[in-house]
Design an enzyme around this catalytic site. Structure first.
Site, PDB file in Angstrom:
ATOM      1  N   ASP A 125      14.328  60.012  59.778  1.00 26.27           N
ATOM      2  CA  ASP A 125      13.590  58.753  59.963  1.00 26.27           C
ATOM      3  C   ASP A 125      14.552  57.696  60.479  1.00 26.27           C
ATOM      4  OD1 ASP A 125      11.097  58.624  57.292  1.00 26.27           O
ATOM      5  OD2 ASP A 125      11.263  59.784  59.144  1.00 26.27           O
ATOM      6  N   LEU A 126      14.124  56.887  61.445  1.00 29.24           N
ATOM      7  CA  LEU A 126      14.930  55.742  61.874  1.00 29.24           C
ATOM      8  C   LEU A 126      14.877  54.682  60.781  1.00 29.24           C
ATOM      9  CD1 LEU A 126      14.006  55.437  65.637  1.00 29.24           C
ATOM     10  CD2 LEU A 126      16.212  56.031  64.697  1.00 29.24           C
ATOM     11  N   ASP A 177       8.339  57.232  63.725  1.00 25.80           N
ATOM     12  CA  ASP A 177       9.786  57.456  63.805  1.00 25.80           C
ATOM     13  C   ASP A 177      10.199  58.702  63.013  1.00 25.80           C
ATOM     14  OD1 ASP A 177      11.119  55.471  61.093  1.00 25.80           O
ATOM     15  OD2 ASP A 177       9.104  56.247  61.358  1.00 25.80           O
TER      16      ASP A 177
END
Length: 888
Positions: free
Chosen positions: A761-762, A804
């Protein structure tokens, strides 16, 4: 669970199609939220519609806000899982404990939301109830929420169904007035059904308000419900039967009470399953249809078959088991839905069949329709272009062909701006296609409420009109010369049954001069007995039917055998203006010769106009017939093919597999094959069938038929690519990832080799979107995908699930330590700043990696381990990785 980007886009489109977003509050929805809040004793009740980035409240009780961001909404979770979501204490639920709506106003502690669906099955929002204190939510409360949500769903879809019906009717009206009349008749039935439904829904809403009253008012609700209510005891005997049940099924309350429900309304073929289901629930307390809305067949007292929508639940009173069911006759609704689908199919078929080019655009100028004829005019499909580029892209020229049309001259844009276009002359001149002269007519499309829906233009090809008129004059002269010299009686009869033309041979046949016959009834040229022979065929011809017949006739004392044909004279409007007559004296000729000649001409006409290759080969592989399509698709004149062998016409590399299959066909086998062929720079995929010509068990030759399936095959390939690829990053999507993960686990088990799954995940991606905008956020996602691909091995599979969320499938990984090196490498790859336009931004990611060498590990368990590891990475401060050894 989270929706894929494709599924969510489809869901949001379905929501927008309902046309309820950002509309004023309506009493029909507010009444339902007030009822829900009162019946379930909660301070807040909402009709929430989940848009792409927000949730918007169509109706609200106990809450001032009109919308909240989707990222923090509880309803997003209910929509994603497509079933009721209940959070009895938000502070004890890891998903919502830190949610701003929980930690701040409106201080949510309890939430229950039932998804509501669009008419095409997409979850577009919820009916939810909220409290500021934790609470239990029993099955009775859940069923009440489902019932209220079903009423909200009916109200949401009412406008979309009506709007879809109106749009279909308007489109059909524009194309064909006769068709419009038929549609209007069906629409009238639908309108009556909708009015009835509105009245019945109003009746249901009135009854629903009585839920806040005592048991007597509940009795009123049951008796006044539009839906039939039926209740039985554990043995299936009817104990409750409301007036709507009387109307729906024809049995009075007195007739129904005490009888077995199965014998009253359930078809005989379902009796055994119904009784077994009730017995199973009585024993086990569970059933497949309890608390579920289903459609099922039913029968009425007069043995009529209907379809009902049923919601059934079980309850106990005084320790005894009872079943209660609401049933609603949806037969008319299903017929209306089917009729609407049939209308749309008819419209599509008509548009694709017309030789007139039809082009349409939406109210905002987006091209929405190019029928088959329009695509052939331009050689191009519709494309999303600014309207100012239409003329150049689609080669639209003025009537004299001297210059490209200005934007203000394009007929479709003129129609969109409100002008009614009639026979606007123009030219369509693509570089690689023949120039076409067309007349364009069109107008703006207005909705039933006066709203702009776009514009439509029809283009009629008049390229050969002037030439045709000249040829017509020449042909008329030639025809007159021919008719005077043909050994046939030729005449023309008007719609009143009078002679309007006769050639010299016909005048001699009747033994009278032109003045005595032209303009006079045909009946006067025959005796009553002889006229009876031709009169029946004249009647058919004047009805628009082409007829041919043979007979013996006596005129002026002369008896002759003849073969006559009457061909109706039908104008462009379809009106019969009379018929043409031609008669041959066949006294000395064989009738079979004429029939054979006519048959061959019809065969050539039909086959030359079919979009398929049609030919016939004898046992020496020598062509005996070939239609005109060989010229278009292969560049070979069919006339030059007859009498020659396949080897004499086509080169060896072309024959190859074809000749082999032809030999099999001549052995008596029907053969099918699919091959590519290229001519004049155009490649086609042809699907061919070779059929042996058998007579008395012997093969005399082979029929060859080939059709062009290029468009279908390309469409299938495009659909396959779209179904497995994320459009933003070009990475495999969720569907492709799930298939690849199962395959990788299988290879790992067979090879006894370790593997790993990484979830990424960003960090704080919402802030990136808020500061850089969604376009900037998209660029960050693409750059993150590029760096991942550069960092991992070519054998590793990088996928984007949604938003994301990314995954990496790492095969042949020997240990958790190797996973740690990979995680560190990815973290390092993200250290350089990411440039977005003129800005540079530090972007980091959290990574959870699950490693396994267990042959028994399945995809679900490995994914849960990777998700847990990702959570650990975030809890540890983000911008780092966490490795978990799954199955150990």
């Amino acid at each position: 669970m989270a929706l894929s980007l494709f599924d969510d886009l489809k869901r949001v489109r379905a929501l927008c199609a309902l046309s309820v977003l950002d509309t004023p509050q309506e009493e029909r929805f507010d009444r339902l939220t007030r009822l829900a809040a009162a019946v379930l004793s909660v301070p807040i009740a909402l009709v929430s519609l989940v848009d792409a980035q927000r949730q918007w409240f169509k109706s609200r009780v106990g809450l001032d806000a009109t919308e909240t961001p989707r990222s923090i909404s509880f309803c997003t979770h209910a929509v994603a899982q497509r079933e009721m979501l209940v959070v009895e204490d938000a502070l004890r639920d890891a998903r919502f404990a830190g949610n701003p709506l929980v930690t701040g106003a409106p201080d949510i502690r309890f939430y229950a939301g039932q998804p509501v669906f669009s008419h095409d099955g997409e979850a577009v929002g919820t009916l939810c109830v909220i409290d500021t204190v934790p609470r239990r939510f029993d099955e009775a409360a859940r069923q009440s929420l489902r019932d209220f949500a079903a009423l909200v769903e009916d109200e949401l879809n009412k406008g979309a169904l009506i709007a879809a019906r109106v749009r279909a009717e308007q489109a059909l009206h524009a194309l064909n007035e006769e068709l419009e009349q038929r549609i209007e008749e069906r629409t009238s039935c639908l309108r009556e059904a909708n009015e009835t439904l509105k009245r019945e829904i109003g009746q249901r809403l009135t009854v629903e308000e009585s839920l806040r009253a005592n048991e007597d008012r509940i009795r009123t609700f049951i008796d006044s419900s539009f839906s039939a209510f039926v209740s039985t005891d554990a043995a299936g005997m009817v104990v409750e039967w409301n007036p709507s049940a009387e109307r729906t099924f024809g049995w009075t309350r007195e007739q129904a009470l005490g009888r077995e429900l199965a014998t009253l309304i359930i078809p005989e073929s379902y009796h055994a399953a119904h009784r077994a289901g009730m017995q199973r629930f009585a024993r086990q307390g569970t059933g497949n249809v309890i608390n579920t809305r289903i459609e099922m067949p039913a029968c009425t007292r007069d043995q009529g078959d209907i379809t009902v929508e049923m919601t059934i639940n079980a309850f106990h009173v005084g320790g005894e088991l009872f079943f209660g069911a609401f049933l609603h006759d949806v037969s008319e609704r299903n017929r209306a839905r089917l009729a609407l689908q049939q209308k749309q199919q008819l419209l599509d078929t008509v548009l694709e069949t017309l030789d007139v080019g039809v082009v349409a655009c939406s109210a905002d100028g987006e091209l929405t329709l190019f029928n088959r004829a329009a695509r052939e005019f331009h050689g191009l499909p519709p494309q999303a272009l600014p309207s100012g580029d239409w003329a150049a892209h689609y080669s639209l020229y003025s009537a004299d062909g001297a210059h490209l049309m200005d934007q203000s001259e394009v007929p479709l844009l003129r129609a969109l701006h409100g002008e009614t276009i009639r026979d606007c002359a123009m030219q369509i001149a693509p570089i690689d296609r023949a120039r076409r002269y067309v007349l364009a007519s069109g107008r703006r499309m207005i909705g039933p409420n006066g709203e702009a829906m776009g514009a439509v233009v029809a283009m009629k090809d008049i390229t050969e009109l002037n030439e045709s008129q000249r040829r017509l004059r020449v042909n008329e002269q030639r025809l007159r010369a021919i008719t005077e010299n043909l050994p046939a009686l030729i005449g023309q009869v008007d719609k009143a049954g009078n002679f309007s033309y006769l050639n010299s041979l016909a005048l001699r046949f009747y033994g009278r001069d032109k003045a005595q016959l032209i303009g006079q009834p045909v009946r006067q040229a025959y005796s009553a007995q002889e006229f009876d022979k031709v009169g029946q065929f004249m009647k058919l011809a004047l009805e628009g039917k082409r007829v041919s017949f043979e007979d013996e006739i006596t005129v002026e004392g002369r008896s002759s055998h003849y073969h006559a044909s009457y061909i109706p004279d039908i104008d462009a409007a379809g009106s019969v203006n009379g018929f043409y007559a031609m008669a041959f004296d066949i006294t000395a000729r064989k009738r079979s010769e004429i029939r054979q000649r006519d048959s061959e001409e019809r065969l050539r006409t039909v086959t030359d106009n079919l979009p398929a290759l049609i030919s016939y080969l004898d046992t020496d592989l020598r062509y005996r017939f070939a239609n005109a399509m060989y010229k278009q698709w292969y560049g070979v004149d069919p006339a030059a093919m007859v009498g020659k062998t396949v080897a004499e016409i086509f080169p060896a590399h072309f024959r190859g597999k074809r000749e082999q299959q032809l030999r099999r066909c001549l052995e008596g086998h029907t053969v099918q094959l699919e091959l590519e062929v290229t001519h004049a720079g155009e490649t086609r995929i042809l699907q061919s069938v070779y059929i042996p010509h058998l007579r008395d068990g012997a093969v005399l030759g082979a029929y060859l038929l080939s059709t062009d399936v290029t468009a279908a095959r390309r469409h299938e390939a495009n659909l396959k690519t779209l179904a497995h690829t994320d459009t933003l990053t070009g990475l495999p999507n969720r569907r492709s990832y799930e298939a690849e993960l199962e395959a990788a686990l299988g290879r790992s088990a067979r090879n006894r080799a370790g593997m790993a799954l990484a979830f990424l995940d960003l960090d704080r991606f919402k802030q990136i979107n808020d500061t850089l905008g969604h376009a900037g956020g998209d660029e960050v996602l693409r750059e993150f995908a590029r760096r991942l691909l550069r960092t991992v091995r070519k054998t590793d599979t990088v996928s984007r699930l949604a938003g994301d969320e990314f995954t990496i499938i790492l095969e042949a990984v020997r240990s958790p330590e190797e996973c740690a090196r990979i995680g560190a490498k990815i973290v390092e790859a993200m250290r350089p700043l990411v440039s977005v336009g003129e800005m540079a931004r530090q972007v980091s990611a959290s990574i959870g990696i699950a490693w396994t060498d267990s042959a028994g590990m399945d995809a679900r368990a490995l994914s849960q381990q990777a998700d847990a590891a990702l959570y650990q990475a975030k809890e540890a401060g983000r911008n780092q990785f966490w490795v978990a050894a799954a199955g150990q």
